[in-house]
Design an enzyme around this catalytic site. Structure first.
Site, PDB file in Angstrom:
ATOM      1  N   SER A 131     -11.068  -7.452  -5.564  1.00  0.00           N
ATOM      2  CA  SER A 131      -9.839  -7.550  -6.195  1.00  0.00           C
ATOM      3  C   SER A 131     -10.081  -6.918  -7.915  1.00  0.00           C
ATOM      4  CB  SER A 131      -9.308  -8.997  -6.427  1.00  0.00           C
ATOM      5  OG  SER A 131      -8.124  -8.853  -7.511  1.00  0.00           O
TER       6      SER A 131
ATOM      7  N   TYR B 169      -4.969  -2.145  -8.805  1.00  0.00           N
ATOM      8  CA  TYR B 169      -3.516  -1.986  -9.295  1.00  0.00           C
ATOM      9  C   TYR B 169      -3.598  -0.958 -10.512  1.00  0.00           C
ATOM     10  CZ  TYR B 169      -2.496  -6.638  -7.650  1.00  0.00           C
ATOM     11  OH  TYR B 169      -2.170  -7.886  -6.938  1.00  0.00           O
TER      12      TYR B 169
ATOM     13  N   THR C 199      -2.875  -1.380  -4.268  1.00  0.00           N
ATOM     14  CA  THR C 199      -1.807  -2.279  -4.109  1.00  0.00           C
ATOM     15  C   THR C 199      -0.473  -1.860  -4.616  1.00  0.00           C
ATOM     16  OG1 THR C 199      -3.356  -4.055  -3.825  1.00  0.00           O
ATOM     17  CG2 THR C 199      -1.201  -4.800  -4.128  1.00  0.00           C
TER      18      THR C 199
ATOM     19  N   LYS D 163      -1.652  -0.600   0.263  1.00  0.00           N
ATOM     20  CA  LYS D 163      -1.448  -2.268   0.573  1.00  0.00           C
ATOM     21  C   LYS D 163      -0.283  -2.595   0.158  1.00  0.00           C
ATOM     22  CE  LYS D 163      -3.726  -6.897   0.046  1.00  0.00           C
ATOM     23  NZ  LYS D 163      -2.966  -7.482  -0.680  1.00  0.00           N
TER      24      LYS D 163
ATOM     25  N   HIS E 142       1.867  -9.264   0.782  1.00  0.00           N
ATOM     26  CA  HIS E 142       0.964  -9.854  -0.156  1.00  0.00           C
ATOM     27  C   HIS E 142       1.016 -11.356   0.223  1.00  0.00           C
ATOM     28  CE1 HIS E 142      -0.220  -8.395  -4.479  1.00  0.00           C
ATOM     29  NE2 HIS E 142      -0.635  -9.606  -4.290  1.00  0.00           N
TER      30      HIS E 142
HETATM   31  C1  LIG Z   1      -5.388 -16.503  -4.392  1.00  0.00           C
HETATM   32  C2  LIG Z   1      -4.841 -15.127  -4.272  1.00  0.00           C
HETATM   33  C3  LIG Z   1      -5.114 -14.087  -4.914  1.00  0.00           C
HETATM   34  C4  LIG Z   1      -4.732 -12.807  -4.525  1.00  0.00           C
HETATM   35  N1  LIG Z   1      -4.926 -11.631  -5.162  1.00  0.00           N
HETATM   36  C5  LIG Z   1      -4.574 -10.519  -4.866  1.00  0.00           C
HETATM   37  C6  LIG Z   1      -5.016  -9.422  -5.540  1.00  0.00           C
HETATM   38  O1  LIG Z   1      -5.497  -9.482  -6.482  1.00  0.00           O
HETATM   39  N2  LIG Z   1      -4.719  -8.062  -4.895  1.00  0.00           N
HETATM   40  C7  LIG Z   1      -4.176  -8.003  -4.047  1.00  0.00           C
HETATM   41  O2  LIG Z   1      -3.540  -6.727  -3.620  1.00  0.00           O
HETATM   42  N3  LIG Z   1      -3.680  -8.840  -3.087  1.00  0.00           N
HETATM   43  C8  LIG Z   1      -3.789 -10.275  -3.536  1.00  0.00           C
HETATM   44  N4  LIG Z   1      -3.761 -11.229  -2.872  1.00  0.00           N
HETATM   45  C9  LIG Z   1      -2.846 -11.047  -1.572  1.00  0.00           C
HETATM   46  C10 LIG Z   1      -3.894 -10.965  -0.424  1.00  0.00           C
HETATM   47  O3  LIG Z   1      -4.624  -9.838  -0.638  1.00  0.00           O
HETATM   48  C11 LIG Z   1      -3.361 -11.087   0.955  1.00  0.00           C
HETATM   49  O4  LIG Z   1      -2.207 -10.141   1.141  1.00  0.00           O
HETATM   50  C12 LIG Z   1      -2.680 -12.342   1.663  1.00  0.00           C
HETATM   51  O5  LIG Z   1      -3.540 -13.315   0.947  1.00  0.00           O
HETATM   52  C13 LIG Z   1      -2.587 -12.391   2.768  1.00  0.00           C
HETATM   53  O6  LIG Z   1      -2.098 -13.458   3.208  1.00  0.00           O
HETATM   54  P1  LIG Z   1      -2.971 -14.669   3.951  1.00  0.00           P
HETATM   55  O7  LIG Z   1      -3.491 -15.419   2.802  1.00  0.00           O
HETATM   56  O8  LIG Z   1      -1.833 -15.547   4.728  1.00  0.00           O
HETATM   57  O9  LIG Z   1      -4.131 -14.315   4.790  1.00  0.00           O
HETATM   58  C14 LIG Z   1      -3.886 -12.614  -3.179  1.00  0.00           C
HETATM   59  C15 LIG Z   1      -3.622 -13.805  -2.419  1.00  0.00           C
HETATM   60  C16 LIG Z   1      -4.032 -15.095  -2.639  1.00  0.00           C
HETATM   61  C17 LIG Z   1      -4.143 -16.330  -1.921  1.00  0.00           C
END
Ligand SMILES: Cc1cc2nc3c(=O)[nH]c(=O)nc-3n(C[C@H](O)[C@H](O)[C@H](O)COP(=O)(O)O)c2cc1C
Length: 396
Positions: free
Chosen positions: A111, A134, A160, A259, A283
């Site tokens: 990330s 990002y 993203t 994404k 997301h």
């Molecule tokens: C704690 C946390 C931090 C996240 N940070 C990012 C991030 O920095 N960039 C991003 O594109 N998605 C981020 N996401 C989204 C995840 O990449 C992903 O799309 C999502 O968690 C998928 O769903 P799930 O948790 O139900 O498997 C984050 C999700 C969580 C839970």
């Protein structure tokens, strides 16, 4: 540790263990979504709306769940989604995730809101890591960031694109979480009642690695994670549009993935702009609340994908979920929360355990479904479920 993991029998069990291990604000940050959690709570039930049509008396003794993606052979059709501030949730979280992915042969997306330098993660896991960005809103910033990511050796860049502005995460405010973390008495108390995390993750990090910073947002070092008044910067992101993707496509020689796509129209436009793959995603319900569950739009998106690879995330918790997504046309899936919970309670061993559990389920499910390779999966293996099973009580 081994005893702790022995009682974890499914990905859902990691959440139960993590709830007891993490301070309330940190658990709330991971588990929660935006506003009323409508999208968060819709993601998993979308999978329950499909049932399987198994075939029997098929020799499935030689089955393989190996998959080829962007020229890499991965051992399973799933990877680890990018998650910001992982190293505050689990000790050296990004490294624990990346090392487990590297050893088991699946991809892990680093990330851009990580607290460990993207170069260090790439070095620990050179084959499995992709980088998620990002984009900064200015061309010079974009160029500098891409140069840094390229120099670190990444070959797959994930942009993203569902974050034009920061969402309304009032859930975070309610549980006392903010980034940068603002030190308060309440936060101190939350830490005291979770001593295992406070000593094993927070204190250990401060002693061994110093104060964590947002390391990967741009070409330069970002703000520290704990600060009384610093504000996280998301400059000019709301002006990003397709010409910026053209700029990235000109500058970035590796695989380019977007994404956060949820519409067939955007899928077509992405293909026209030379994108190599998309991740269909809301997301994890953390951006626009009420955004459609990715599985619902997947079939339409697959019809519009052209030469691109289509990946999906959000609410995938079982081997059966993975196979349903593939049967509806996804090439690959990503999973977020369960893996960071696994890292929180068990470090690299915890993540490896999670990967093994899911790969084991996929292998069993393939056999019971009567398929030996994932390419045999198609819409003919699915039927609409007669009754929607009432969604499990959505806890967050
Ligand atoms: C704690 C946390 C931090 C996240 N940070 C990012 C991030 O920095 N960039 C991003 O594109 N998605 C981020 N996401 C989204 C995840 O990449 C992903 O799309 C999502 O968690 C998928 O769903 P799930 O948790 O139900 O498997 C984050 C999700 C969580 C839970």
């Amino acid at each position: 540790m081994r005893r702790r993991l022995r009682n974890i029998l499914s990905l859902a069990d990691f959440e139960i263990a993590a709830r007891k291990h993490l301070p309330r604000p940190i658990f709330g940050y991971v588990a929660g979504g935006a506003e009323d959690n409508i999208s968060l709570c819709a993601d998993a039930p979308a999978y329950r709306a499909w049932s399987f049509v198994p075939r029997v008396l098929v020799d499935v003794s030689q089955r393989s769940q190996q998959v080829e993606l962007f020229g890499n052979a991965y051992t399973s059709p799933f990877g680890i989604a990018p998650m910001g501030i992982s190293a505050l949730i689990a000790y050296e979280g990004d490294l624990a995730l990346a090392r487990a992915a590297e050893k088991t042969g699946i991809p892990m997306i680093v990330s851009s809101t990580g607290l460990i330098k993207l170069e260090e993660v790439a070095k620990a896991a050179p084959r499995s890591t992709w980088f998620q960005a990002y984009l900064p809103g200015d061309d010079a910033g974009i160029g500098a960031l891409l140069q840094r990511v390229q120099n670190a050796g990444y070959r797959t860049l994930v942009l993203t694109v569902d974050t034009a502005v920061l969402p309304n995460r009032e859930n975070n405010v309610r549980v006392g979480f903010s980034t940068p973390v603002r030190p308060t008495l309440r936060l101190a108390w939350d830490g005291i009642v979770r001593p295992r995390w406070s000593i094993g993750t927070l204190l250990r990090t401060l002693v061994k690695r110093g104060m964590p910073h947002f390391e990967n947002a741009g070409a330069m070092l970002g703000v520290p994670i704990i600060s009384r008044d610093a504000v996280r910067q998301f400059p000019l992101r709301d002006r990003l549009s397709w010409p910026h993707i053209d700029l990235v496509r000109r500058l970035w020689r590796g695989n380019l993935v977007l994404k956060g796509i949820l519409s067939a129209q955007d899928t077509r436009v992405a293909a026209e702009h030379g994108v190599d793959g998309i991740i269909v995603s809301n997301h994890g319900g953390r951006q626009l609340d009420g955004a459609v569950a990715p599985l619902i739009t997947l079939p339409e998106i697959v019809r519009a994908k052209g030469p691109m690879k289509v990946m999906i995330d959000g609410g995938i918790r079982r081997g059966t979920d993975v196979l349903k997504a593939l049967a509806l046309g996804a090439d690959f899936v990503f999973i977020g929360r369960p893996f960071i919970y696994a890292a929180a309670i068990g470090g690299e061993a915890g993540v490896a355990h999670a990967i093994r559990l899911l790969a084991g389920e996929i292998s069993q499910d393939m056999a019971l479904l009567g398929v030996s390779s994932l390419s045999e999966l198609g819409r003919d293996r699915l039927a609409p479920a007669m009754d929607m099973i009432p969604p499990a009580l959505c806890r967050s």
